[in-house]
Design an enzyme around this catalytic site. Structure first.
Site, PDB file in Angstrom:
ATOM      1  N   CYS A   1       3.570  29.840 -14.600  1.00 16.85           N
ATOM      2  CA  CYS A   1       3.114  30.360 -15.887  1.00 16.85           C
ATOM      3  C   CYS A   1       2.558  29.256 -16.779  1.00 16.85           C
ATOM      4  O   CYS A   1       3.161  28.888 -17.785  1.00 16.85           O
ATOM      5  CB  CYS A   1       4.259  31.093 -16.571  1.00 16.85           C
ATOM      6  SG  CYS A   1       4.885  32.404 -15.515  1.00 16.85           S
ATOM      7  N   GLU A   2       1.439  28.685 -16.378  1.00 11.81           N
ATOM      8  CA  GLU A   2       0.735  27.657 -17.137  1.00 11.81           C
ATOM      9  C   GLU A   2      -0.737  27.799 -16.773  1.00 11.81           C
ATOM     10  O   GLU A   2      -1.052  27.927 -15.588  1.00 11.81           O
ATOM     11  CB  GLU A   2       1.139  26.241 -16.687  1.00 11.81           C
ATOM     12  CG  GLU A   2       2.579  25.866 -16.860  1.00 11.81           C
ATOM     13  CD  GLU A   2       2.907  25.374 -18.262  1.00 11.81           C
ATOM     14  OE1 GLU A   2       1.969  25.039 -19.021  1.00 11.81           O
ATOM     15  OE2 GLU A   2       4.096  25.333 -18.582  1.00 11.81           O
TER      16      GLU A   2
ATOM     17  N   PRO B   1       0.825  -1.215   0.000  1.00  9.65           N
ATOM     18  CA  PRO B   1       0.000   0.000   0.000  1.00  9.65           C
ATOM     19  C   PRO B   1       0.859   1.266   0.000  1.00  9.65           C
ATOM     20  O   PRO B   1       1.896   1.316   0.649  1.00  9.65           O
ATOM     21  CB  PRO B   1      -0.781  -0.113   1.313  1.00  9.65           C
ATOM     22  CG  PRO B   1       0.062  -0.960   2.203  1.00  9.65           C
ATOM     23  CD  PRO B   1       0.837  -1.898   1.306  1.00  9.65           C
TER      24      PRO B   1
HETATM   25  C1  PLP Z   1       2.668   2.736  -6.957  1.00  7.04           C
HETATM   26  C2  PLP Z   1       2.732   1.288  -6.611  1.00  7.04           C
HETATM   27  C3  PLP Z   1       2.124   0.804  -5.460  1.00  7.04           C
HETATM   28  C4  PLP Z   1       1.304   1.663  -4.545  1.00  7.04           C
HETATM   29  O1  PLP Z   1       0.155   2.156  -5.130  1.00  7.04           O
HETATM   30  P1  PLP Z   1      -0.887   3.025  -4.249  1.00  7.04           P
HETATM   31  O2  PLP Z   1      -1.988   3.294  -5.172  1.00  7.04           O
HETATM   32  O3  PLP Z   1      -0.174   4.236  -3.814  1.00  7.04           O
HETATM   33  O4  PLP Z   1      -1.282   2.155  -3.094  1.00  7.04           O
HETATM   34  C5  PLP Z   1       2.278  -0.525  -5.146  1.00  7.04           C
HETATM   35  N1  PLP Z   1       2.989  -1.356  -5.958  1.00  7.04           N
HETATM   36  C6  PLP Z   1       3.578  -0.931  -7.085  1.00  7.04           C
HETATM   37  C7  PLP Z   1       4.340  -1.877  -7.918  1.00  7.04           C
HETATM   38  C8  PLP Z   1       3.467   0.401  -7.451  1.00  7.04           C
HETATM   39  O5  PLP Z   1       4.042   0.826  -8.587  1.00  7.04           O
END
Ligand code: PLP
Length: 423
Positions: free
Chosen positions: A350-351, A282
């Site tokens: 500046c966008e 996570p």
């Molecule tokens: C980015 C990523 C995560 C975490 O994703 P979240 O949406 O932030 O929980 C987990 N595993 C891999 C391989 C990722 O690239």
């Protein structure tokens, strides 16, 4: 007024607080733009996963690209967490924060030879391999170094996570993972290669997922593969189900981490795989709701078609609105009595894409503090120096204590390492 996101961000009287710290006070003390994080919110989010996994062989690997400040990593490492990394730079951060390389999994489609060697040397738990070419190269790097690389294949389960196309990763057309139909052949190859030890299987289907359904679909596809791989005589010790659980930015109602993990474990048990070690990665769900981005109102600019509220934070500080058209809550640090006006909250870059929120109802004056909510994930970690803007400072709040965990970048920091041509 009930705010979306974390219970650790709330008004006390008219003053917005993060834990026991008034956010307008933090803005005064540390300056703006400022990222502020609640340590309790992070630990509480982690605890949801830990409760569901208690009593099982498991490893939670925080996907640190969501927020890689050393103090954040330290907080999670001390709570027993491992890390999911996607670069050698992230590995260096884990080690600098006191994390344990033996609890690190290394993901990503483009690992270089140098990064592979660095991770082997550090002794990471597992490489999540994303292609056959990567597998061959890892075998070569490991053999030359006289080491063994423990690997898991990231399989692409071809399920629709029903999220934003930029953050959906488990569909056939994505660059990520080994196609489901290639997985068996790739496992057979892995088992035959020198310097490689097969230990697991993994998937990661996307980000900001708000339903349990896609997870269960992906899990079923992964378990089908586990069963097929084991008929080849290859043992898979762990199943890594990635990350991706969504958070509440506005009115999303993602499952609680604890409920999601319990549902996954129930399916794993029902299919007779309860003995395997479970890994999760996570990111957003551990840190997203724990953070706010504080900005000061510079100018109010009323207009015929639109009113603008110009603040000192911009797209370089927080990319999500400009990049994904993401909606993030924006609320005042101190509530005023005046009637709210409708305005776009924009930064100085500046966008025209440089906005943090559109058509917001706010009662603010120049000098007031605004807080962008749920900015703890993919905020600071995606910040850039566009327009030669120094990146924001960061503070960690715990109760009434607020500590600077990253200095504000100064102009000289931004061109250190650049060189003038000889005259
Ligand atoms: C980015 C990523 C995560 C975490 O994703 P979240 O949406 O932030 O929980 C987990 N595993 C891999 C391989 C990722 O690239």
């Amino acid at each position: 007024m009930k705010l979306p996101g974390s219970p650790f961000v709330a008004y006390r009287g008219r003053e917005l607080h993060l834990e026991d710290c008034a956010l307008a006070d933090l803005a005064q003390r540390f300056g703006t733009p400022l990222y502020a994080y609640s340590r309790s919110a992070m630990l509480e989010a982690l605890a949801g996963y830990q409760r569901a996994l208690a009593g099982r062989d498991h490893l939670i690997c925080y996907a640190m690209k969501a927020n890689s400040n050393l103090a954040v990593l330290q907080t999670f490492a001390q709570a027993g967490c491992g890390f999911d990394i996607v670069s050698g730079g992230e590995l260096a951060r884990v080690l600098a924060a006191g994390g344990d390389a033996a609890k690190v999994v290394f993901s990503g489609v483009g690992k270089t030879r140098a990064e592979m060697a660095q991770a082997l040397e550090a002794g990471v738990a597992c490489f999540n391999v994303e292609s056959e070419s990567e597998l061959e190269q890892l075998s070569d790097v490991a053999t030359r170094a006289g080491r063994t690389a423990r690997i898991s294949l990231r399989v692409n389960p071809d399920v629709d996570a029903k999220t934003h196309p930029y953050i959906s990763t488990g569909l056939k057309g994505n660059k990520f993972g080994v196609a489901h139909e290639r997985a068996l052949a790739t496992y057979r190859r892995a088992a035959a290669l020198p310097g490689i030890e097969v230990v697991g299987i993994d998937c990661h289907i996307g980000s900001q997922i708000t339903d349990t359904g896609p997870y269960l679909d992906a899990l079923d596809r992964v378990l089908d593969l586990v069963e097929a791989v084991e008929t080849l005589g290859i043992t898979l010790h762990h199943i890594d189900l990635g990350g991706g659980l969504g958070i509440t930015y506005t009115d999303e109602q993602p499952p609680q981490a604890e409920a999601l993990v319990r549902a996954l474990l129930a399916r794993i048990d029902a299919r007779g795989h309860g003995h395997r070690k479970i890994l999760l990665e996570p990111g957003r769900s551990l840190v997203g709701n724990a953070g706010v981005l504080l900005a000061s109102v510079l100018y109010l600019k009323p207009g015929g078609a639109k009113n603008f509220c110009i603040v000192d934070a911009a797209m370089n500080d927080l990319m999500r609105p400009a990049m994904y058209e993401a909606w993030m809550g924006i609320v005042p640090g101190m509530q005023r009595d005046e009637a709210p006006q409708t305005m776009d909250v924009v930064g100085p870059v500046c966008e025209s894409g440089d906005w943090l929120g559109r058509d917001r109802h706010l009662a603010v004056r120049a000098g007031d503090t605004l807080a962008v909510l749920s900015a703890g994930a993919y905020g600071m970690s995606m910040a850039s120096n566009y327009n030669t803007r120094g990146r924001a400072a960061e503070v960690m709040v715990s109760g009434s204590d607020a500590r600077l965990i990253r200095d504000r970048e100064q102009p000289a920091d931004l061109f250190r390492g650049e060189h003038l041509l000889p005259r």
